[in-house]
Design a protein around this motif. Structure first.
Motif, mmCIF file in Angstrom:
data_model
loop_
_atom_site.group_PDB
_atom_site.id
_atom_site.type_symbol
_atom_site.label_atom_id
_atom_site.label_comp_id
_atom_site.label_asym_id
_atom_site.label_seq_id
_atom_site.Cartn_x
_atom_site.Cartn_y
_atom_site.Cartn_z
ATOM 1 N N ALA A 93 0.848 -1.211 0.000
ATOM 2 C CA ALA A 93 0.000 0.000 0.000
ATOM 3 C C ALA A 93 0.873 1.246 0.000
ATOM 4 C CB ALA A 93 -0.923 -0.004 1.220
ATOM 5 N N PHE A 94 1.919 1.230 0.809
ATOM 6 C CA PHE A 94 2.797 2.397 0.852
ATOM 7 C C PHE A 94 3.599 2.534 -0.445
ATOM 8 C CE2 PHE A 94 6.613 4.809 1.466
ATOM 9 C CZ PHE A 94 6.142 5.934 2.113
ATOM 10 N N ARG A 95 4.090 1.414 -0.969
ATOM 11 C CA ARG A 95 4.875 1.490 -2.212
ATOM 12 C C ARG A 95 4.054 2.151 -3.318
ATOM 13 N NH1 ARG A 95 7.585 -4.158 -3.800
ATOM 14 N NH2 ARG A 95 9.497 -3.018 -4.309
ATOM 15 N N GLU A 96 2.759 1.798 -3.363
ATOM 16 C CA GLU A 96 1.908 2.386 -4.401
ATOM 17 C C GLU A 96 1.698 3.880 -4.156
ATOM 18 O OE1 GLU A 96 -1.428 -0.306 -4.492
ATOM 19 O OE2 GLU A 96 -0.268 -1.779 -5.653
ATOM 20 N N ALA A 97 1.441 4.233 -2.904
ATOM 21 C CA ALA A 97 1.207 5.647 -2.580
ATOM 22 C C ALA A 97 2.473 6.483 -2.844
ATOM 23 C CB ALA A 97 0.765 5.788 -1.128
ATOM 24 N N ALA A 98 3.626 5.974 -2.416
ATOM 25 C CA ALA A 98 4.880 6.726 -2.595
ATOM 26 C C ALA A 98 5.285 6.764 -4.069
ATOM 27 C CB ALA A 98 5.993 6.111 -1.758
ATOM 28 N N GLY A 99 4.975 5.691 -4.807
ATOM 29 C CA GLY A 99 5.256 5.663 -6.243
ATOM 30 C C GLY A 99 4.499 6.777 -6.958
ATOM 31 N N LYS A 100 3.230 6.934 -6.565
ATOM 32 C CA LYS A 100 2.390 7.973 -7.176
ATOM 33 C C LYS A 100 2.989 9.361 -6.904
ATOM 34 C CE LYS A 100 -2.158 6.431 -7.306
ATOM 35 N NZ LYS A 100 -3.295 6.131 -6.446
ATOM 36 N N VAL A 101 3.330 9.611 -5.641
ATOM 37 C CA VAL A 101 3.838 10.934 -5.244
ATOM 38 C C VAL A 101 5.143 11.255 -5.983
ATOM 39 C CG1 VAL A 101 4.853 12.207 -3.298
ATOM 40 C CG2 VAL A 101 2.703 10.965 -3.000
ATOM 41 N N ASN A 102 5.981 10.236 -6.201
ATOM 42 C CA ASN A 102 7.294 10.471 -6.822
ATOM 43 C C ASN A 102 7.329 10.155 -8.320
ATOM 44 O OD1 ASN A 102 9.191 11.193 -4.500
ATOM 45 N ND2 ASN A 102 8.138 9.391 -3.698
ATOM 46 N N ALA A 103 6.162 9.804 -8.879
ATOM 47 C CA ALA A 103 6.065 9.477 -10.307
ATOM 48 C C ALA A 103 7.053 8.383 -10.720
ATOM 49 C CB ALA A 103 6.238 10.736 -11.162
ATOM 50 N N VAL A 104 7.118 7.301 -9.909
ATOM 51 C CA VAL A 104 7.889 6.105 -10.281
ATOM 52 C C VAL A 104 6.991 4.884 -10.029
ATOM 53 C CG1 VAL A 104 10.174 7.090 -9.742
ATOM 54 C CG2 VAL A 104 8.912 5.847 -7.966
ATOM 55 N N PRO A 105 7.264 3.754 -10.709
ATOM 56 C CA PRO A 105 6.490 2.543 -10.439
ATOM 57 C C PRO A 105 6.683 2.081 -8.987
ATOM 58 C CG PRO A 105 7.822 2.307 -12.437
ATOM 59 C CD PRO A 105 8.278 3.550 -11.762
ATOM 60 N N SER A 106 5.716 1.329 -8.454
ATOM 61 C CA SER A 106 5.775 0.969 -7.032
ATOM 62 C C SER A 106 6.954 0.049 -6.712
ATOM 63 C CB SER A 106 4.461 0.344 -6.574
ATOM 64 O OG SER A 106 4.193 -0.805 -7.327
ATOM 65 N N ASP A 107 7.463 -0.719 -7.711
ATOM 66 C CA ASP A 107 8.601 -1.597 -7.402
ATOM 67 C C ASP A 107 9.944 -0.849 -7.404
ATOM 68 O OD1 ASP A 107 8.673 -1.277 -10.145
ATOM 69 O OD2 ASP A 107 9.022 -3.393 -10.600
ATOM 70 N N TRP A 108 9.876 0.479 -7.517
ATOM 71 C CA TRP A 108 11.071 1.313 -7.335
ATOM 72 C C TRP A 108 11.167 1.832 -5.895
ATOM 73 C CZ3 TRP A 108 13.577 4.386 -11.739
ATOM 74 C CH2 TRP A 108 13.401 3.729 -12.975
ATOM 75 N N ILE A 109 10.215 1.416 -5.052
ATOM 76 C CA ILE A 109 10.130 1.901 -3.664
ATOM 77 C C ILE A 109 10.420 0.738 -2.711
ATOM 78 C CG2 ILE A 109 8.591 2.911 -1.907
ATOM 79 C CD1 ILE A 109 8.951 4.877 -4.187
ATOM 80 N N LEU A 110 11.196 1.001 -1.655
ATOM 81 C CA LEU A 110 11.408 0.028 -0.583
ATOM 82 C C LEU A 110 11.026 0.687 0.751
ATOM 83 C CD1 LEU A 110 12.672 -2.741 0.386
ATOM 84 C CD2 LEU A 110 14.749 -1.410 0.839
ATOM 85 N N CYS A 111 10.090 0.066 1.472
ATOM 86 C CA CYS A 111 9.666 0.605 2.778
ATOM 87 C C CYS A 111 10.723 0.283 3.835
ATOM 88 C CB CYS A 111 8.357 -0.042 3.223
ATOM 89 S SG CYS A 111 6.993 0.262 2.111
ATOM 90 N N CYS A 112 10.961 1.249 4.727
ATOM 91 C CA CYS A 112 11.959 1.038 5.779
ATOM 92 C C CYS A 112 11.455 1.555 7.115
ATOM 93 C CB CYS A 112 13.254 1.769 5.427
ATOM 94 S SG CYS A 112 13.974 1.171 3.898
#
Ligand SMILES: *Cc1c(COP(=O)(O)O)cnc(C)c1O
Length: 348
Positions: A63-82
C-alpha cells in the motif's frame, strides 16, 4: 575478553539528541516537525482493526509502495519501505560494505554514518567539505563500494545541485546513496537521477516533512535491481502494519504536507533573519533547521544558558562545529521564545 566482536566492543554507539521528559520545554534539538501529522493519517491510526494487528504485516508494504510511487512518479517496485530512514542506512551498509569494501562521504555530516561503518567493520573515507560546503571532487575517486551524500546536508543545511550529484553518479561505478531526509524543505530533489542512473539510491524519511518521527517510517527510491538486492538484506517484516497504514495515508495527503512545509519554510526565513540581526552568522538552509555561528566563537555557554531556560537546541563538540548551534525550526511561538532568550543571553 569481552563478549562482543572487537569493533562493537570498541565503539561508543550513536548518540541521539536529548529527549527531555518534561512537556513544557521548547524542544528545537532533533529536527522534528512542530506541527501535528495529517488528520487523515490520525484517522487511519484510530481505526486500526484487531486483524491488522493479529496478522503479520505485508512484508513489502505494498500500500505504501503504491502511494509513494504515485507521489514520486515512479512505479511501485522502485520503492522500498523502511523502519525509518536509518533502517535504510543500516541495510545499505550491510548490503554494500565490509572489511574490503569501504564507505565514503563528505564531512561534517550525519553522525550515524561512521557508527554504521564501525559496526560493519568497513573503512570510512571521510572527505572534508570546503568552507562553502561544495561537493568535494575527490569523492568521485575514493574507490568506495558505497558513497553517501546527505542532501540537504546535516548539520549544515547546505544543498548540492541535482546536476552535480548527477555528474558524481555518472563518474562512480559503485553505489551512490543520496540521503534526502530533509529534502521536503528544499527547492529540488534528486528523483530524476534515479531514472537515469542504475547506481543511485535515494533515502526519504517521514520523520521530518510528515511529522511522523515517532512512527518510524522511511523509504528508498531506486531501480528495481537495487531494490531487489536490498530486500534480501532487510528484516523480513521491517515495517509494521500500523506504520504501513498510517504512512500510506500521510504521504497521500500531499495538500496537508505542503501546507506544513510552507509554514516551516516561512518561519525558517524569519528565524535566520532575526538570528543575523542579533549577530549570528547563518548560512542559507534548505532544511528544517539552521546552523548559527556565534560571533565570539563560543557556542557551548550559549547552549548551557538556553538549557537553563528550558530551551533545547543541538550543540556538537566537534572541530568546525563547536562555535555553532543547530536550531530546529519550531512553531512561531517556540521560535520567538528562542530568539528572545538569545537576545537576553547575548546582552548579559
Ligand atoms: C532524520 C534523518 C534520517 C532518517 O531518520 P529516520 O527518523 O530514521 O527516518 C536520515 N538521515 C539524516 C541526515 C537525518 O537527519
Amino acid at each position: 575478553m569481552g563478549y562482543f566482536r572487537e569493533n562493537v566492543e570498541k565503539i561508543k554507539g550513536y548518540q541521539p539528541g536529548f529527549q527531555p521528559k518534561q512537556a513544557d520545554v521548547v524542544k528545537l534539538n532533533t529536527n522534528e516537525n512542530p506541527y501535528p501529522p495529517s488528520p487523515l493519517a490520525m484517522d487511519v491510526l484510530k481505526n486500526i482493526s484487531p486483524p491488522q494487528l493479529r496478522r503479520y504485516p505485508d512484508p513489502l508494504g505494498t500500500a505504501f509502495r503504491e502511494a509513494a510511487g504515485k507521489v514520486n512518479a515512479v512505479p511501485s517496485d522502485w520503492i522500498l519501505c523502511c523502519n525509518g530512514g536509518d533502517d535504510l542506512l543500516s541495510i545499505a551498509f550491510r548490503a554494500f560494505c565490509d572489511e574490503k569494501r569501504p564507505v565514503a562521504y563528505p564531512v561534517p555530516t550525519y553522525s550515524l554514518y561512521p557508527v554504521l561503518a564501525d559496526l560493519q567493520n568497513c573503512k570510512a573515507i571521510e572527505i572534508p567539505f570546503d568552507k562553502e560546503f561544495n561537493l568535494p571532487s575527490k569523492l568521485a575517486s575514493t574507490g568506495a563500494a558505497l558513497t553517501i551524500v546527505c542532501n540537504p546536508n546535516a548539520p549544515t543545511g547546505s544543498f548540492i545541485s541535482v546536476n552535480e550529484l548527477g555528474s558524481l553518479a555518472d563518474e562512480l561505478d559503485t553505489v551512490l546513496l543520496i540521503d534526502e531526509a530533509y529534502v521536503d524543505f528544499a527547492e529540488q530533489n534528486c528523483t530524476s537521477l534515479v531514472k537515469n542512473f542504475d547506481n543511485v539510491i535515494i533515502l526519504r524519511s517521514l520523520s521530518k516533512g510528515y511529522s511522523l518521527a515517532g512512527l518510524r517510517f522511511g523509504y528508498a527510491i531506486a531501480q528495481p535491481p537495487l531494490i531487489e538486492g536490498l530486500i534480501k538484506v532487510k528484516d523480513s517484516y521491517n515495517v509494521d502494519a500500523v506504520a504501513i497504514a498510517v504512512a500510506s495515508a500521510a504521504i497521500s495527503d500531499q495538500q496537508y504536507f505542503r501546507q506544513n512545509v510552507e509554514k516551516v519554510k516561512a518561519e525558517r526565513s524569519k528565524v535566520a533573519e532575526q538570528l543575523r540581526q542579533i549577530g549570528f552568522e547563518v548560512p542559507p538552509s534548505s532544511s528544517n533547521f539552521v546552523l548559527a555561528k556565534s560571533r565570539n566563537g563560543k557556542a557551548a555557554d550559549i547552549y548551557d544558558k538556553l538549557v537553563q531556560r528550558n530551551i533545547f537546541v543541538r550543540y556538537f563538540n566537534l572541530p568546525g562545529l563547536d562555535d555553532k548551534l543547530r536550531i530546529t525550526i519550531g512553531t512561531a511561538e517556540q521560535n520567538d521564545k528562542l530568539l528572545n532568550a538569545l537576545k537576553e543571553i547575548l546582552s548579559e
